[in-house]
Scaffold this motif. Structure first.
Motif, PDB file in Angstrom:
ATOM      1  N   UNK A  65      10.893   0.509  -6.722  1.00  0.00           N
ATOM      2  CA  UNK A  65      11.475   1.572  -5.887  1.00  0.00           C
ATOM      3  C   UNK A  65      10.490   2.712  -5.675  1.00  0.00           C
ATOM      4  N   UNK A  66       9.773   3.079  -6.714  1.00  0.00           N
ATOM      5  CA  UNK A  66       8.810   4.179  -6.614  1.00  0.00           C
ATOM      6  C   UNK A  66       7.669   3.825  -5.668  1.00  0.00           C
ATOM      7  N   UNK A  67       7.129   2.620  -5.780  1.00  0.00           N
ATOM      8  CA  UNK A  67       6.011   2.216  -4.916  1.00  0.00           C
ATOM      9  C   UNK A  67       6.433   2.156  -3.448  1.00  0.00           C
ATOM     10  N   UNK A  68       7.656   1.710  -3.189  1.00  0.00           N
ATOM     11  CA  UNK A  68       8.121   1.665  -1.799  1.00  0.00           C
ATOM     12  C   UNK A  68       8.367   3.075  -1.253  1.00  0.00           C
ATOM     13  N   UNK A  69       8.689   3.987  -2.114  1.00  0.00           N
ATOM     14  CA  UNK A  69       8.880   5.372  -1.671  1.00  0.00           C
ATOM     15  C   UNK A  69       7.553   6.022  -1.292  1.00  0.00           C
ATOM     16  N   UNK A  70       6.473   5.631  -1.956  1.00  0.00           N
ATOM     17  CA  UNK A  70       5.187   6.294  -1.758  1.00  0.00           C
ATOM     18  C   UNK A  70       4.277   5.586  -0.762  1.00  0.00           C
ATOM     19  N   UNK A  71       4.393   4.260  -0.647  1.00  0.00           N
ATOM     20  CA  UNK A  71       3.517   3.501   0.251  1.00  0.00           C
ATOM     21  C   UNK A  71       4.113   3.464   1.654  1.00  0.00           C
ATOM     22  N   UNK A  72       3.799   4.472   2.434  1.00  0.00           N
ATOM     23  CA  UNK A  72       4.299   4.611   3.798  1.00  0.00           C
ATOM     24  C   UNK A  72       3.122   4.700   4.766  1.00  0.00           C
ATOM     25  N   UNK A  73       3.427   4.641   6.060  1.00  0.00           N
ATOM     26  CA  UNK A  73       2.407   4.872   7.077  1.00  0.00           C
ATOM     27  C   UNK A  73       1.776   3.594   7.585  1.00  0.00           C
ATOM     28  N   UNK A  74       0.600   3.752   8.246  1.00  0.00           N
ATOM     29  CA  UNK A  74      -0.064   2.647   8.921  1.00  0.00           C
ATOM     30  C   UNK A  74      -1.210   2.032   8.111  1.00  0.00           C
ATOM     31  N   UNK A  75      -1.385   2.467   6.877  1.00  0.00           N
ATOM     32  CA  UNK A  75      -2.413   1.865   6.030  1.00  0.00           C
ATOM     33  C   UNK A  75      -2.027   0.429   5.713  1.00  0.00           C
ATOM     34  N   UNK A  76      -2.995  -0.336   5.144  1.00  0.00           N
ATOM     35  CA  UNK A  76      -2.687  -1.705   4.750  1.00  0.00           C
ATOM     36  C   UNK A  76      -1.514  -1.735   3.779  1.00  0.00           C
ATOM     37  N   UNK A  77      -1.545  -0.838   2.797  1.00  0.00           N
ATOM     38  CA  UNK A  77      -0.465  -0.793   1.810  1.00  0.00           C
ATOM     39  C   UNK A  77       0.864  -0.446   2.483  1.00  0.00           C
ATOM     40  N   UNK A  78       0.839   0.541   3.391  1.00  0.00           N
ATOM     41  CA  UNK A  78       2.068   0.946   4.065  1.00  0.00           C
ATOM     42  C   UNK A  78       2.683  -0.198   4.850  1.00  0.00           C
ATOM     43  N   UNK A  79       1.836  -0.939   5.577  1.00  0.00           N
ATOM     44  CA  UNK A  79       2.324  -2.074   6.367  1.00  0.00           C
ATOM     45  C   UNK A  79       2.801  -3.215   5.471  1.00  0.00           C
ATOM     46  N   UNK A  80       2.076  -3.445   4.366  1.00  0.00           N
ATOM     47  CA  UNK A  80       2.461  -4.504   3.435  1.00  0.00           C
ATOM     48  C   UNK A  80       3.845  -4.248   2.851  1.00  0.00           C
ATOM     49  N   UNK A  81       4.089  -3.021   2.410  1.00  0.00           N
ATOM     50  CA  UNK A  81       5.369  -2.699   1.779  1.00  0.00           C
ATOM     51  C   UNK A  81       6.499  -2.660   2.804  1.00  0.00           C
ATOM     52  N   UNK A  82       6.184  -2.232   4.031  1.00  0.00           N
ATOM     53  CA  UNK A  82       7.217  -2.207   5.072  1.00  0.00           C
ATOM     54  C   UNK A  82       7.651  -3.623   5.451  1.00  0.00           C
ATOM     55  N   UNK A  83       6.699  -4.548   5.472  1.00  0.00           N
ATOM     56  CA  UNK A  83       6.994  -5.931   5.886  1.00  0.00           C
ATOM     57  C   UNK A  83       7.570  -6.783   4.758  1.00  0.00           C
ATOM     58  N   UNK A  84       7.433  -6.326   3.514  1.00  0.00           N
ATOM     59  CA  UNK A  84       7.877  -7.116   2.361  1.00  0.00           C
ATOM     60  C   UNK A  84       8.700  -6.254   1.413  1.00  0.00           C
ATOM     61  N   UNK A  85      10.003  -6.189   1.634  1.00  0.00           N
ATOM     62  CA  UNK A  85      10.852  -5.312   0.806  1.00  0.00           C
ATOM     63  C   UNK A  85      10.824  -5.641  -0.674  1.00  0.00           C
ATOM     64  N   UNK A  86      10.482  -6.884  -1.022  1.00  0.00           N
ATOM     65  CA  UNK A  86      10.514  -7.267  -2.428  1.00  0.00           C
ATOM     66  C   UNK A  86       9.222  -7.052  -3.179  1.00  0.00           C
ATOM     67  N   UNK A  87       8.135  -6.696  -2.477  1.00  0.00           N
ATOM     68  CA  UNK A  87       6.837  -6.626  -3.138  1.00  0.00           C
ATOM     69  C   UNK A  87       6.736  -5.412  -4.056  1.00  0.00           C
ATOM     70  N   UNK A  88       6.056  -5.600  -5.172  1.00  0.00           N
ATOM     71  CA  UNK A  88       5.707  -4.515  -6.102  1.00  0.00           C
ATOM     72  C   UNK A  88       4.397  -4.917  -6.763  1.00  0.00           C
ATOM     73  N   UNK A  89       3.527  -3.946  -6.991  1.00  0.00           N
ATOM     74  CA  UNK A  89       2.212  -4.223  -7.560  1.00  0.00           C
ATOM     75  C   UNK A  89       2.187  -3.736  -9.004  1.00  0.00           C
ATOM     76  N   UNK A  90       1.895  -4.604  -9.963  1.00  0.00           N
ATOM     77  CA  UNK A  90       1.938  -4.196 -11.376  1.00  0.00           C
ATOM     78  C   UNK A  90       0.799  -3.266 -11.754  1.00  0.00           C
ATOM     79  N   UNK A  91       1.031  -2.524 -12.800  1.00  0.00           N
ATOM     80  CA  UNK A  91      -0.005  -1.694 -13.420  1.00  0.00           C
ATOM     81  C   UNK A  91      -0.040  -2.107 -14.891  1.00  0.00           C
ATOM     82  N   UNK A  92      -0.769  -3.190 -15.207  1.00  0.00           N
ATOM     83  CA  UNK A  92      -0.652  -3.819 -16.529  1.00  0.00           C
ATOM     84  C   UNK A  92      -1.562  -3.225 -17.600  1.00  0.00           C
ATOM     85  N   UNK A  93      -1.934  -1.973 -17.454  1.00  0.00           N
ATOM     86  CA  UNK A  93      -2.795  -1.335 -18.450  1.00  0.00           C
ATOM     87  C   UNK A  93      -1.998  -0.988 -19.717  1.00  0.00           C
TER      88      UNK A  93
END
Length: 468
Positions: A65-93
Motif C-alpha cells: 500500500x505504501x509503495x503504491x501511494x508513493x510511486x506515481x507519475x510518468x516514471x517507469x516506476x509510476x507506470x509499472x505500479x499503475x498498470x499492476x495493482x498487485x506489484x510490490x518491491x521487497x526491501x530484504x535488508x
C-alpha cells in the motif's frame, strides 16, 4: 616527433572535449537522470516507515500500500505500479539497515529523497577519496567509481555505497596500521550481509588487533537488529526472509549470479541454487588463501579485505549490478601495483568493470560518458598506446552494437491483483520476476564483459599469490 609536453596537452584537450560532449549527452537523459529516478528509494522509505510504526517491512502489507501511494507519475516506476495493482518491491535488508529510513520516514517524501541522494553521492565521493589516500591517483578513483557506482547506485537509490565506503575505509585503516578502527569498519560492511561477510572473516583472521573492535561492532549490529525487529523478528528474517528472497530472482534478467546463469542455461533450479551457494563458499575459502599472500607480495595490507570483497561478487546465489562495485577497490589496486602483462590485464579488467553494461545498453546518452571513463583509466594507468586503443575501441564498439538492439523485457501481465497481507513480499516478487524473464541471448551476452573481468582479476591475484 611531437615533444612529450605537447602530447600531454593534446591528450588533455581531447579528454576535455570528450568530457563536454559526454556531459551534454548525459544532460539529455531528462526524466531518466539518476537523481530523478532513484527507483528503489520508495521501497526503503516504506520499509523504514513500517518499522517505525511497529509493522513488518518484509510482508506484503503494509509495504504494498505504501509503495503504491508513493510511486506515481510518468516514471517507469509510476507506470509499472499503475498498470499492476498487485506489484510490490521487497526491501530484504537486515533490520539495522532501516534505522536511517525510520528517521527519514518522519520527513516529507521529497525531502527524504533529497537527503538520501545527497548521502549516496557523498558516500561514493568519499570512497573515491579514501581509495586515492591508499596511493592511487584521485583522477583514476573518480573514473572507476563515476558510472559503475555513482550513476548505478543513485539511479536505483541503493544502500551499497555505504557498505562500499566502509570497505574502502577498512582497507585504508589497515594500510595505516589502525586495526582497531578497521574492525569497526569491517563490521559496517555488513550493511550488505553477503558482501560484508568475507570482509568480516578476513579481518578477524588477518588483523588480530582488530578482533575486539570487530566483535563490538558485530554485537552492536545484533543489538540494533533485535531492538528494531525483536529477537523473534530478526530470527524470522534469517530463516524465512533471506531464503525466500534468494529464490525470488532465479530467472530475473538483471541477475549476475552463478545460480541465475545456470538456471537460464537449463540447470534444474535446486541444483543451480546449490552450485551458486557452493561457489560463494569455495571462493570465500580461496580468497582467504590468496589475500594474505597477495598482500605480502605487493606490500599492501588493504588486500586482506579487498581480495575477499572481489571474490564475493564472482558467482554466488544472488548478485545484482549494484553490488559489483565491491570488486573495484581490489582491481584498481592490482592495476596500480602490478607491472607488465599483469598490469595490462588488470587495467583492461578495470575498464570493463567501470562500465555499467546493462544501464549503458538502454541509454545511448551514456555512450560518451563510458568512453570518457575508459579513456581516463587508460591514461592514468599509462597502458601502452596500441593496447589502449584496442581496449577503448573494443569497448566502444561493443557498447554501440548493443545499443543497436535496445533491451526489451516482457510486460508483467497476469499478476494476481492482490496477495495475502501476511505473505512475504518476496513471494509476490518471485511471480513478478518470472513474468519479466526472457530467452533473449543478448541479456546473457551483456554480462559476459563483467564476468570476464571478474575472473581475469581473480586469476591475476592467484598468479601473484603463487610467487611465494
Amino acid at each position: 616527433m611531437i615533444p612529450q609536453r605537447h602530447r600531454r596537452l593534446v591528450l588533455v584537450l581531447i579528454l576535455l572535449a570528450l568530457g563536454f560532449a559526454a556531459l551534454r549527452d548525459f544532460s539529455r537523459l531528462g526524466p531518466a537522470l539518476p537523481w530523478r529516478t532513484m527507483d528503489e528509494f520508495a521501497d526503503f522509505y516504506c520499509a523504514g516507515l513500517a518499522f517505525d510504526r511497529g509493522a513488518s517491512p518484509y510482508t506484503y502489507e503494509p509495504l504494498h500500500a505504501c509503495e503504491h501511494r508513493l510511486n506515481k507519475g510518468q516514471s517507469f516506476r509510476g507506470q509499472l505500479f499503475a498498470a499492476n495493482p498487485g506489484v510490490a518491491v521487497p526491501a530484504p535488508q537486515p533490520p539495522y539497515d532501516f534505522v536511517p529510513f525510520m528517521a527519514l520516514g518522519r520527513a516529507n517524501f521529497s525531502v527524504a529523497r533529497a537527503i538520501d541522494a545527497t548521502a549516496i553521492v557523498l558516500a561514493v565521493a568519499l570512497s573515491a577519496i579514501a581509495l586515492a589516500a591508499i596511493g592511487v591517483p584521485l583522477a583514476l578513483t573518480v573514473a572507476v567509481f563515476a558510472l559503475s557506482t555513482g550513476y548505478v547506485e543513485l539511479n536505483t537509490a541503493q544502500i551499497v555505497p555505504f557498505a562500499l565506503l566502509a570497505l574502502v575505509l577498512c582497507g585504508l585503516t589497515l594500510e595505516r596500521g589502525r586495526d582497531r578502527l578497521a574492525g569497526i569498519l569491517a563490521a559496517l560492511t555488513l550493511i550488505e550481509p553477503t558482501l560484508g561477510l568475507p570482509v568480516v572473516v578476513a579481518t578477524f583472521l588477518f588483523a588480530p588487533r582488530a578482533r575486539w573492535s570487530l566483535a563490538a561492532g558485530l554485537a552492536g549490529l545484533l543489538a540494533l537488529a533485535c531492538a528494531i525487529a525483536g529477537p523473534t523478528g530478526f530470527l524470522a528474517y534469517l530463516i524465512s526472509v533471506l531464503p525466500a528472497h534468494s529464490r525470488s530472482e532465479l530467472f530475473f534478467p538483471f541477475q549476475y549470479s552463478l545460480t541465475s546463469a545456470l538456471a537460464i542455461l537449463g540447470v534444474w533450479p535446486p541444483v543451480a541454487r546449490v552450485l551458486g551457494l557452493s561457489s560463494y563458499v569455495l571462493l570465500l575459502a580461496a580468497a582467504l588463501m590468496i589475500a594474505p599472500r597477495t598482500s605480502t607480495q605487493l606490500q599492501r595490507r588493504a588486500f586482506f579485505v579487498f581480495i575477499p570483497a572481489l571474490c564475493c561478487v564472482i558467482g554466488g546465489a544472488f548478485l545484482h549490478q549494484e553490488e559489483l562495485c565491491f570488486a573495484i577497490p581490489a582491481v584498481t589496486l592490482l592495476a596500480w601495483e602490478t607491472t607488465g602483462k599483469q598490469r595490462a590485464a588488470a587495467t583492461v579488467a578495470l575498464c570493463l568493470l567501470a562500465v555499467p553494461w546493462i544501464p549503458a545498453w538502454g541509454s545511448k546518452q551514456l555512450f560518451l560518458a563510458n568512453v570518457l571513463v575508459v579513456a581516463t583509466i587508460l591514461v592514468q594507468l599509462r597502458l601502452e598506446l596500441r593496447t589502449s586503443l584496442i581496449t577503448l575501441g573494443a569497448i566502444a564498439a561493443a557498447l554501440y552494437c548493443f545499443e543497436l538492439v535496445p533491451p526489451r523485457l516482457p510486460a508483467p501481465t497476469g499478476m494476481p491483483a492482490v496477495y495475502a497481507a501476511s505473505q512475504l513480499v518476496s513471494l509476490e516478487w518471485r511471480d513478478y520476476t518470472v513474468l519479466r524473464s526472457t530467452h533473449n541471448p543478448l541479456w546473457f551476452a551483456i554480462k559476459l564483459p563483467t564476468w570476464g573481468a571478474l575472473l581475469a582479476s581473480l586469476a591475476i591475484a592467484v598468479s601473484i599469490s603463487r610467487r611465494i
